[in-house]
Write a protein that holds these residues in place. Structure first.
Motif, PDB file in Angstrom:
ATOM      1  N   VAL A   1      12.162   7.967  -1.378  1.00  0.00           N
ATOM      2  CA  VAL A   1      11.188   7.502  -0.392  1.00  0.00           C
ATOM      3  C   VAL A   1      11.484   6.043  -0.063  1.00  0.00           C
ATOM      4  CG1 VAL A   1       8.750   7.147   0.152  1.00  0.00           C
ATOM      5  CG2 VAL A   1       9.440   9.094  -1.282  1.00  0.00           C
ATOM      6  N   VAL A   2      11.541   5.747   1.235  1.00  0.00           N
ATOM      7  CA  VAL A   2      11.792   4.380   1.701  1.00  0.00           C
ATOM      8  C   VAL A   2      10.537   3.877   2.416  1.00  0.00           C
ATOM      9  CG1 VAL A   2      13.248   2.883   3.117  1.00  0.00           C
ATOM     10  CG2 VAL A   2      14.253   4.895   1.972  1.00  0.00           C
ATOM     11  N   PRO A   3       9.723   3.045   1.753  1.00  0.00           N
ATOM     12  CA  PRO A   3       8.542   2.479   2.418  1.00  0.00           C
ATOM     13  C   PRO A   3       8.961   1.421   3.440  1.00  0.00           C
ATOM     14  CG  PRO A   3       8.395   2.325   0.011  1.00  0.00           C
ATOM     15  CD  PRO A   3       9.803   2.636   0.352  1.00  0.00           C
ATOM     16  N   ALA A   4       8.003   0.980   4.230  1.00  0.00           N
ATOM     17  CA  ALA A   4       8.259  -0.040   5.246  1.00  0.00           C
ATOM     18  C   ALA A   4       8.314  -1.428   4.617  1.00  0.00           C
ATOM     19  CB  ALA A   4       7.170   0.005   6.309  1.00  0.00           C
ATOM     20  N   SER A   5       8.879  -2.339   5.387  1.00  0.00           N
ATOM     21  CA  SER A   5       8.895  -3.749   5.037  1.00  0.00           C
ATOM     22  C   SER A   5       8.437  -4.535   6.254  1.00  0.00           C
ATOM     23  CB  SER A   5      10.318  -4.182   4.646  1.00  0.00           C
ATOM     24  OG  SER A   5      10.484  -5.579   4.771  1.00  0.00           O
ATOM     25  N   ASP A   6       7.840  -5.702   6.043  1.00  0.00           N
ATOM     26  CA  ASP A   6       7.444  -6.495   7.205  1.00  0.00           C
ATOM     27  C   ASP A   6       8.657  -7.043   7.947  1.00  0.00           C
ATOM     28  OD1 ASP A   6       8.296  -8.657   5.639  1.00  0.00           O
ATOM     29  OD2 ASP A   6       6.271  -9.377   5.225  1.00  0.00           O
ATOM     30  N   GLU A   7       9.844  -6.869   7.388  1.00  0.00           N
ATOM     31  CA  GLU A   7      11.067  -7.273   8.071  1.00  0.00           C
ATOM     32  C   GLU A   7      11.605  -6.181   8.993  1.00  0.00           C
ATOM     33  OE1 GLU A   7      13.865  -8.556   5.147  1.00  0.00           O
ATOM     34  OE2 GLU A   7      12.665 -10.282   4.518  1.00  0.00           O
ATOM     35  N   ASP A   8      10.956  -5.008   9.001  1.00  0.00           N
ATOM     36  CA  ASP A   8      11.405  -3.916   9.868  1.00  0.00           C
ATOM     37  C   ASP A   8      11.065  -4.165  11.327  1.00  0.00           C
ATOM     38  OD1 ASP A   8      12.405  -2.445   7.752  1.00  0.00           O
ATOM     39  OD2 ASP A   8      10.502  -1.430   7.393  1.00  0.00           O
TER      40      ASP A   8
ATOM     41  N   VAL B   1       9.650   6.569  -9.932  1.00  0.00           N
ATOM     42  CA  VAL B   1      10.223   5.288 -10.350  1.00  0.00           C
ATOM     43  C   VAL B   1      10.457   4.428  -9.119  1.00  0.00           C
ATOM     44  CG1 VAL B   1      11.312   6.289 -12.388  1.00  0.00           C
ATOM     45  CG2 VAL B   1      12.613   6.123 -10.258  1.00  0.00           C
ATOM     46  N   THR B   2      10.387   3.125  -9.314  1.00  0.00           N
ATOM     47  CA  THR B   2      10.624   2.162  -8.242  1.00  0.00           C
ATOM     48  C   THR B   2      11.953   1.466  -8.492  1.00  0.00           C
ATOM     49  OG1 THR B   2       8.250   1.773  -8.080  1.00  0.00           O
ATOM     50  CG2 THR B   2       9.687   0.155  -7.033  1.00  0.00           C
ATOM     51  N   CYS B   3      12.744   1.313  -7.433  1.00  0.00           N
ATOM     52  CA  CYS B   3      14.028   0.655  -7.577  1.00  0.00           C
ATOM     53  C   CYS B   3      14.279  -0.263  -6.389  1.00  0.00           C
ATOM     54  CB  CYS B   3      15.171   1.672  -7.714  1.00  0.00           C
ATOM     55  SG  CYS B   3      15.443   2.689  -6.237  1.00  0.00           S
ATOM     56  N   ALA B   4      15.245  -1.149  -6.541  1.00  0.00           N
ATOM     57  CA  ALA B   4      15.630  -2.073  -5.471  1.00  0.00           C
ATOM     58  C   ALA B   4      17.132  -2.285  -5.538  1.00  0.00           C
ATOM     59  CB  ALA B   4      14.899  -3.403  -5.617  1.00  0.00           C
ATOM     60  N   VAL B   5      17.707  -2.652  -4.416  1.00  0.00           N
ATOM     61  CA  VAL B   5      19.139  -2.955  -4.405  1.00  0.00           C
ATOM     62  C   VAL B   5      19.426  -4.087  -5.367  1.00  0.00           C
ATOM     63  CG1 VAL B   5      21.031  -3.807  -2.971  1.00  0.00           C
ATOM     64  CG2 VAL B   5      19.460  -2.094  -2.052  1.00  0.00           C
TER      65      VAL B   5
ATOM     66  N   MET C   1       0.829  -1.200   0.000  1.00  0.00           N
ATOM     67  CA  MET C   1       0.000   0.000   0.000  1.00  0.00           C
ATOM     68  C   MET C   1       0.867   1.255   0.000  1.00  0.00           C
ATOM     69  SD  MET C   1      -2.929   1.155   2.732  1.00  0.00           S
ATOM     70  CE  MET C   1      -3.638   2.799   2.695  1.00  0.00           C
ATOM     71  N   GLU C   2       1.998   1.204   0.685  1.00  0.00           N
ATOM     72  CA  GLU C   2       2.849   2.390   0.772  1.00  0.00           C
ATOM     73  C   GLU C   2       3.469   2.736  -0.582  1.00  0.00           C
ATOM     74  OE1 GLU C   2       3.949   1.744   5.478  1.00  0.00           O
ATOM     75  OE2 GLU C   2       5.564   2.009   4.023  1.00  0.00           O
ATOM     76  N   LEU C   3       3.841   1.723  -1.347  1.00  0.00           N
ATOM     77  CA  LEU C   3       4.347   1.985  -2.696  1.00  0.00           C
ATOM     78  C   LEU C   3       3.253   2.620  -3.543  1.00  0.00           C
ATOM     79  CD1 LEU C   3       6.520   1.693  -4.892  1.00  0.00           C
ATOM     80  CD2 LEU C   3       5.623  -0.609  -5.331  1.00  0.00           C
ATOM     81  N   GLY C   4       2.026   2.117  -3.413  1.00  0.00           N
ATOM     82  CA  GLY C   4       0.911   2.681  -4.171  1.00  0.00           C
ATOM     83  C   GLY C   4       0.624   4.117  -3.804  1.00  0.00           C
ATOM     84  N   ILE C   5       0.742   4.441  -2.522  1.00  0.00           N
ATOM     85  CA  ILE C   5       0.505   5.816  -2.066  1.00  0.00           C
ATOM     86  C   ILE C   5       1.431   6.791  -2.775  1.00  0.00           C
ATOM     87  CG2 ILE C   5       0.898   7.372  -0.097  1.00  0.00           C
ATOM     88  CD1 ILE C   5      -0.270   5.139   1.688  1.00  0.00           C
ATOM     89  N   VAL C   6       2.721   6.465  -2.809  1.00  0.00           N
ATOM     90  CA  VAL C   6       3.706   7.381  -3.409  1.00  0.00           C
ATOM     91  C   VAL C   6       3.418   7.566  -4.892  1.00  0.00           C
ATOM     92  CG1 VAL C   6       6.146   7.836  -3.806  1.00  0.00           C
ATOM     93  CG2 VAL C   6       5.421   6.686  -1.701  1.00  0.00           C
ATOM     94  N   HIS C   7       3.198   6.459  -5.608  1.00  0.00           N
ATOM     95  CA  HIS C   7       2.939   6.561  -7.046  1.00  0.00           C
ATOM     96  C   HIS C   7       1.636   7.305  -7.325  1.00  0.00           C
ATOM     97  CE1 HIS C   7       6.006   4.226  -9.251  1.00  0.00           C
ATOM     98  NE2 HIS C   7       6.206   3.657  -8.070  1.00  0.00           N
ATOM     99  N   ARG C   8       0.604   7.022  -6.550  1.00  0.00           N
ATOM    100  CA  ARG C   8      -0.699   7.625  -6.802  1.00  0.00           C
ATOM    101  C   ARG C   8      -0.682   9.125  -6.562  1.00  0.00           C
ATOM    102  NH1 ARG C   8      -5.010   7.449  -9.954  1.00  0.00           N
ATOM    103  NH2 ARG C   8      -6.907   8.177  -8.933  1.00  0.00           N
TER     104      ARG C   8
END
Length: 331
Positions: A80-87, A47-51, A23-30
């Motif tokens: 922007v750094v969204p959350a992860s369930d690993e946080d 744009v979305t990126c990953a390591v 949902m957090e990724l969607g918020i930023v893009h929207r």
């Protein structure tokens, strides 16, 4: 709040990690994606990126395909750094992986960088929040404070902005933060139009304190537990320290000392806290008027209740009821 001017389209890079809260990724893009100029031109490129590009696991039953690597961060105007369930409960004691640290180190000086929810753990672990005011989700505040004592944590607000390093408290407060950044960049007219298009409020009152319940459950095994149980059954009445102490067969002085030892606050502070909690429950669950709720929760007057609710949760009784019931009934 300073308005930032960008001659070209503003590049927003969203750095995602395994366990992404989708949902957090969607918020930023929207939200950034809807921002347009008076001439109808898009104001942001998101744009979305990953390591490590490829399929990235989310907190839902799907993955997302990320084609860009973290090199895009070096060209970004906002990261922007969204959350992860690993946080939740980082395994390495507040450290992040070397590749993630290197990715964040590639961000140009002066670039605006923001986190949503527990994405703040990543910014803190990278040293980006040291000496700065920040927030995170209220459930993670104790852990955050213990892991990152150099950060000035504010657990009550929806978002913070400390000289271009921003944090949002929870998932939905990412909306508040994105609208704030758009407002800083292009003014209220643009951000308000984005809010209308998303069918959200351009600005929410109060902070995340209004979403936290803080009851201290009475315990009959403690010396002051019976007095607390007795008081909770009589919150609508004026209660004195002498009456409370009498429930434990103690002097006022001894009762007050033991109460602080067992609860951590004074009896008067605890009574106010419980009355606020009672008022909140009645605002959420009943159609009673503000005056009736003030009486039932022991504040006596609506004015007194408004003052205490404002001090604790940051909003008026009417605003609180609207938040949790969607309509004002008998206010």
């Amino acid at each position: 709040m300073q308005r930032v001017s960008h001659p070209a389209r503003h590049l927003v890079a969203v750095l995602v990690r395994p366990g992404l809260l989708s949902m957090e990724l969607g918020i930023v893009h929207r939200l950034f994606g809807q921002a347009v100029s008076a001439e109808g031109e898009r104001l942001y490129e998101v744009v979305t990126c990953a390591v490590v590009p490829g399929d990235v696991r989310t907190d839902a039953d799907f993955t997302i395909a990320v084609t860009r690597d973290a090199s895009v961060l070096a060209a970004a105007d906002t990261v922007v750094v969204p959350a992860s369930d690993e946080d939740y409960g980082p395994a390495e004691g507040g450290r992040i992986s070397a590749p993630l640290a290197a990715a964040l180190a590639s961000v140009r000086p002066g670039t605006r960088i923001a986190s949503i929810c527990t994405g703040s753990f990543v910014l803190a672990a990278a040293g980006l929040l040291d000496g700065r005011r920040a927030t995170t989700h209220w459930r993670s505040c104790d852990m955050f404070r213990e892991m990152f004592p150099a950060v000035e944590l504010d657990p009550d607000v929806l978002y913070t902005d400390d000289d271009g390093v921003l944090t949002a408290a929870g998932v939905a407060s990412g909306i508040d933060l994105c609208l704030y950044m758009i407002r800083c960049d292009h003014g209220a007219a643009v951000s308000n139009e984005v809010a209308r298009g998303t069918v959200v409020s351009p600005h929410r009152e109060g902070g995340q304190a209004q979403f936290i319940r803080r009851p201290v459950p009475p315990s009959r095994s403690s010396s002051t537990g019976p007095a607390r149980t007795w008081a909770l059954e009589r919150l609508d009445r004026p209660l004195t320290l002498r009456e409370l102490a009498a429930q434990g067969s103690m002097s006022v002085r001894t009762f007050t000392r033991r109460f602080r030892e067992e609860v951590g606050i004074s009896p008067v502070q605890w009574l106010t806290q419980q009355r606020v909690e009672a008022a909140r429950r009645l605002l959420e669950e009943t159609d009673l008027s503000v005056d009736q709720i003030a009486s039932a929760s022991g504040f006596g007057t609506a004015t007194s209740m408004r003052q205490h609710l404002q001090a604790v949760v940051g909003v008026s009784p009417t605003a609180y009821r609207m938040t949790f019931r969607g309509a004002v009934v008998g206010a």
